[in-house]
Design a protein around this motif. Structure first.
Motif, short mmCIF file in Angstrom:
data_model
loop_
_atom_site.label_atom_id
_atom_site.label_comp_id
_atom_site.label_asym_id
_atom_site.label_seq_id
_atom_site.Cartn_x
_atom_site.Cartn_y
_atom_site.Cartn_z
N ASP A 2 0.85 -1.19 0.00
CA ASP A 2 0.00 0.00 0.00
C ASP A 2 0.89 1.24 0.00
N THR A 3 0.93 1.92 -1.14
CA THR A 3 1.80 3.09 -1.27
C THR A 3 1.20 4.36 -0.69
N SER A 4 -0.08 4.33 -0.36
CA SER A 4 -0.71 5.53 0.19
C SER A 4 -0.21 5.84 1.60
N GLN A 5 0.43 4.89 2.22
CA GLN A 5 0.92 5.07 3.59
C GLN A 5 2.39 5.48 3.67
N LEU A 6 3.02 5.69 2.53
CA LEU A 6 4.42 6.08 2.55
C LEU A 6 4.58 7.50 3.10
N PRO A 7 5.45 7.67 4.08
CA PRO A 7 5.68 9.03 4.61
C PRO A 7 6.36 9.91 3.56
N GLU A 8 6.09 11.19 3.61
CA GLU A 8 6.65 12.14 2.63
C GLU A 8 8.17 12.08 2.63
N ALA A 9 8.79 11.88 3.79
CA ALA A 9 10.25 11.80 3.85
C ALA A 9 10.75 10.62 3.01
N ARG A 10 10.03 9.51 3.03
CA ARG A 10 10.41 8.33 2.23
C ARG A 10 10.24 8.62 0.74
N VAL A 11 9.16 9.30 0.37
CA VAL A 11 8.93 9.65 -1.04
C VAL A 11 10.04 10.58 -1.52
N THR A 12 10.40 11.55 -0.72
CA THR A 12 11.48 12.49 -1.07
C THR A 12 12.79 11.75 -1.24
N GLU A 13 13.07 10.79 -0.38
CA GLU A 13 14.28 9.97 -0.49
C GLU A 13 14.27 9.15 -1.78
N MET A 14 13.13 8.61 -2.13
CA MET A 14 13.01 7.82 -3.36
C MET A 14 13.23 8.69 -4.59
N ILE A 15 12.69 9.89 -4.57
CA ILE A 15 12.88 10.82 -5.69
C ILE A 15 14.37 11.13 -5.85
N ALA A 16 15.05 11.37 -4.75
CA ALA A 16 16.49 11.66 -4.79
C ALA A 16 17.26 10.49 -5.40
N LYS A 17 16.85 9.26 -5.10
CA LYS A 17 17.50 8.08 -5.68
C LYS A 17 17.28 8.01 -7.18
N VAL A 18 16.09 8.35 -7.63
CA VAL A 18 15.79 8.34 -9.07
C VAL A 18 16.64 9.40 -9.78
N VAL A 19 16.72 10.59 -9.20
CA VAL A 19 17.52 11.67 -9.80
C VAL A 19 18.99 11.24 -9.87
N ALA A 20 19.51 10.67 -8.80
CA ALA A 20 20.91 10.23 -8.78
C ALA A 20 21.14 9.14 -9.83
N TYR A 21 20.19 8.23 -9.95
CA TYR A 21 20.29 7.16 -10.95
C TYR A 21 20.34 7.74 -12.37
N PHE A 22 19.46 8.69 -12.67
CA PHE A 22 19.44 9.30 -14.00
C PHE A 22 20.77 10.01 -14.28
N ARG A 23 21.29 10.73 -13.33
CA ARG A 23 22.56 11.44 -13.53
C ARG A 23 23.72 10.46 -13.71
N GLN A 24 23.73 9.40 -12.92
CA GLN A 24 24.79 8.40 -13.01
C GLN A 24 24.75 7.69 -14.37
N GLU A 25 23.58 7.28 -14.81
CA GLU A 25 23.46 6.58 -16.08
C GLU A 25 23.78 7.52 -17.26
N ARG A 26 23.36 8.77 -17.15
CA ARG A 26 23.68 9.73 -18.19
C ARG A 26 25.20 9.85 -18.34
N ALA A 27 25.89 9.97 -17.21
CA ALA A 27 27.35 10.09 -17.25
C ALA A 27 27.99 8.82 -17.84
N LEU A 28 27.46 7.67 -17.50
CA LEU A 28 27.99 6.41 -18.01
C LEU A 28 27.84 6.31 -19.52
N TYR A 29 26.65 6.60 -20.04
CA TYR A 29 26.39 6.45 -21.47
C TYR A 29 26.90 7.63 -22.30
N HIS A 30 27.12 8.76 -21.68
CA HIS A 30 27.56 9.95 -22.41
C HIS A 30 28.87 9.70 -23.15
N ARG A 31 29.76 8.97 -22.52
CA ARG A 31 31.08 8.71 -23.11
C ARG A 31 30.99 8.06 -24.49
#
Length: 180
Positions: A2-31
């Motif tokens: 049930d995702t409706s019970q996720l605390p906002e702090a957890r959602v914010t942490e998850m968003i930060a992980k997605v952003v970091a993943y996108f930046r890391q993969e961009r750097a990897l494939y950019h070369r």
């Protein structure tokens, strides 16, 4: 889960992980990525700005596959097992790098460019937040409003003859109307 019970702090942490993943993969494939071929730029110019088409780079893995993200098992659990297997996706857009598992096709390129424009127009952090919150709300990646828009615009693009429209204007309209 049930995702409706996720605390906002957890959602914010998850968003930060997605952003970091996108930046890391961009750097990897950019070369190994290269500019969009002129033939592709020409075929997309009625829908995307010259600046976006000049910025976006592509890479085709030719036999290799896009691996799943580090949060894949968590996404599978959150979606009750309905999350795409990255090795079967045609492409993935990492900010301004579109990674293709196989050969570039017009519809696949268009879809990837829509996501590149969404990230450019909305900002990466906002895009990631809208994407994750849409996923948590629908528990289905295909029903995320950002994906729904990409698929709708892709369908318009593939019409015969294709309609001339600005993807950037469509994204701005959806943002203004709070459709994401």
């Amino acid at each position: 889960m049930d995702t409706s019970q996720l605390p906002e702090a957890r959602v914010t942490e998850m968003i930060a992980k997605v952003v970091a993943y996108f930046r890391q993969e961009r750097a990897l494939y950019h070369r190994a990525s290269g500019p969009l071929a002129p033939v592709w730029k020409s075929s997309m110019q009625d829908h995307f700005s010259k600046s976006l088409l000049d910025t976006v780079k592509t890479i085709t893995l030719n036999g290799a596959r896009i691996p799943p993200p580090p949060f894949y098992s968590e996404a599978m659990a959150l979606s009750s097992g309905v999350f795409p297997d990255f090795v079967h996706l045609a492409s993935l857009t990492y900010i301004d790098i579109i990674v293709f598992n196989d050969a570039i096709a017009p519809r696949t390129l268009f879809h990837g460019l829509v996501h590149a424009q969404q990230m450019a127009s909305l900002g990466l952090e906002n895009y990631a937040g809208l994407y994750l919150r849409g996923f948590l709300k629908t528990r289905s990646w295909i029903n995320i409003p950002l994906e729904a828009q990409a698929f709708q615009l892709e369908a318009r693009f593939s019409m015969t003859p294709p309609e001339v429209f600005s993807v950037e204007e469509e994204i701005n309209l959806w943002a203004r109307d709070n459709r994401f």
